[in-house]
Enzyme design. Structure first.
Site, mmCIF file in Angstrom:
data_model
loop_
_atom_site.group_PDB
_atom_site.id
_atom_site.type_symbol
_atom_site.label_atom_id
_atom_site.label_comp_id
_atom_site.label_asym_id
_atom_site.label_seq_id
_atom_site.Cartn_x
_atom_site.Cartn_y
_atom_site.Cartn_z
ATOM 1 N N TYR A 284 -1.221 0.168 10.522
ATOM 2 C CA TYR A 284 -1.456 -0.499 9.251
ATOM 3 C C TYR A 284 -0.317 -0.643 8.172
ATOM 4 O O TYR A 284 0.171 -1.422 7.631
ATOM 5 C CB TYR A 284 -2.961 0.027 8.627
ATOM 6 C CG TYR A 284 -3.184 -0.441 7.102
ATOM 7 C CD1 TYR A 284 -3.557 -1.765 6.997
ATOM 8 C CD2 TYR A 284 -2.903 0.560 5.956
ATOM 9 C CE1 TYR A 284 -3.649 -2.029 5.492
ATOM 10 C CE2 TYR A 284 -3.152 0.122 4.890
ATOM 11 C CZ TYR A 284 -3.527 -1.176 4.566
ATOM 12 O OH TYR A 284 -3.635 -1.655 3.324
ATOM 13 N N THR B 207 1.070 -1.241 -0.026
ATOM 14 C CA THR B 207 -0.178 -0.032 0.061
ATOM 15 C C THR B 207 0.914 1.246 -0.024
ATOM 16 O O THR B 207 1.828 1.196 0.523
ATOM 17 C CB THR B 207 -0.948 -0.103 1.280
ATOM 18 O OG1 THR B 207 -1.483 1.447 1.548
ATOM 19 C CG2 THR B 207 -0.191 -0.203 2.463
#
Ligand code: NAD
Length: 336
Positions: A153, A129
């Site tokens: 995350y 990501t």
């Protein structure tokens, strides 16, 4: 080939499975615990497999945290490649419950890599990501831009990347492609699958939910960013274009190329205000939008440099059009 797809019942994984079934002759084995994925999505993929009459589709309902159960799946199958989508993906939740993210994303990924090494699975494509860059030090963001995640995350994904890279460095039979996705949005052009998680936090999904009255209103978080209209700018990529990057990456590894990392985005962005205006235009609904304070850790600008994936994989987006992204997201929201 036999392709193991973790998280194949989820949003992005299902779009990649669809393309594998429609555009290749590979057999696909989905492994998913259905925590945020859906049986309905699997049923639709089964129909797509029957219709395309190419590779077979099989499904294991299993949790990656259950090492013994996952090892049995490796023992009873021979996988040529792993496409690893399964993860927990909600940034604010990762701040409140970091261990969930380090366990499900980093620990479970590490265990999967261990199984790949023990059972001779030599190719891995990993869903990473743009969150690994944190608040990027340069725009557009290159693969070499400094990695400084600002939430658990992003860190859980960066740690997974490190495990993958170190393992490959020690085992020449294990090759990887890490794909760092920018802002994924939209749905299958034929409206068969899409993002079904009701509590999604993604802007285009939320705007589609508001346009269809699944939400009564939505918020813009911050209007005084250093951007032309004061709202954050993001690089939105249609999920089918992202899916095709995986097919290219798999071909690249199958051809014997070296492990590497690619950004996947369009290389340009739209502001929150522009996205909302486009959703209002394509839906014809002037839904209610509120103004809320900035959220911690939202960079003003996040835009990919995608020249590496275009040059090395020959990846060419087909849906680089905000209207198409909003239309397909809206059509899916109406469907569900
Ligand atoms: N959606 C985005 O904008 C975006 C952006 C960047 C990266 N990513 C990455 O893409 C991947 C897929 O994201 P998504 O948007 O499709 O999310 P999703 O929640 O729709 O899909 C994740 C899937 O993994 C499954 N899963 C989760 N934990 C599991 C476990 N322990 N065992 C078995 N199955 C498990 C879920 O049931 C679900 O089907 C993730 O790795 C995510 O970090 C997504």
């Amino acid at each position: 080939m036999n392709i193991l797809v973790t998280g194949g019942a989820g949003y992005i994984g299902s779009h990649v499975v669809k393309q594998l079934l429609e555009e290749t002759d590979h057999d696909v084995i989905i492994l998913d615990n259905l925590s945020t994925g859906h049986q309905k999505t699997l049923d639709t993929l089964e129909e797509i497999a029957l219709h395309s009459k190419r590779g077979d589709l099989r499904f294991y309902r299993a949790d990656l945290a259950n090492f013994g159960e996952i090892e049995k799946i490796f023992l009873t199958n021979r996988f040529d490649a792993l496409l690893h989508f399964a993860a927990s993906i909600v940034v604010p939740e990762s701040v409140e419950n970091p261990l969930k993210y380090y366990m499900n994303n980093t620990v479970n990924t590490t265990n999967l890599i261990r199984l790949c090494n023990e059972y001779g699975v030599g190719k891995m494509i990993f869903s990473s990501t743009a969150a690994v860059y944190g608040e990027p030090s340069e725009i557009p963001v290159k693969e070499s831009t400094e990695k400084k995640p600002i939430n658990p995350y992003g860190m859980s994904k960066l740690m997974s990347e490190t495990v993958i890279q170190d393992t490959a460095a020690a085992n020449s039979a294990f090759k990887y492609v890490i794909l760092r996705y920018f802002n994924v949005a939209g749905a299958d052009i034929a409206n068969r699958i899409g993002q079904s998680f009701p509590n999604a936090t993604h802007l285009i999904k939320v705007a589609a939910q508001t346009a269809t009255a699944a939400r009564s209103e939505m918020s813009i978080f911050g209007t005084d960013y250093d951007t032309p209209d004061g709202t954050c700018i993001r690089d939105y990529i249609h999920v089918d274009d992202l899916a095709s990057a995986h097919i290219r990456a798999l071909d690249y590894l199958t051809a014997g190329n070296e492990s590497t990392i690619f950004n996947v985005g369009y290389g340009h962005g739209f502001s929150v205000t522009e996205v909302i205006a486009t959703m209002k235009e394509v839906s014809g609904i002037d839904f209610t939008v509120n103004y809320a304070p900035k959220r911690a850790g939202d960079p003003a600008l996040l835009i990919s440099d995608n020249s590496k994936i275009k040059n090395l994989l020959g990846w060419q987006p087909r849906y680089d059009d905000l209207k198409i992204i909003c239309q397909t997201a809206l059509a899916w929201e109406k469907h569900i």
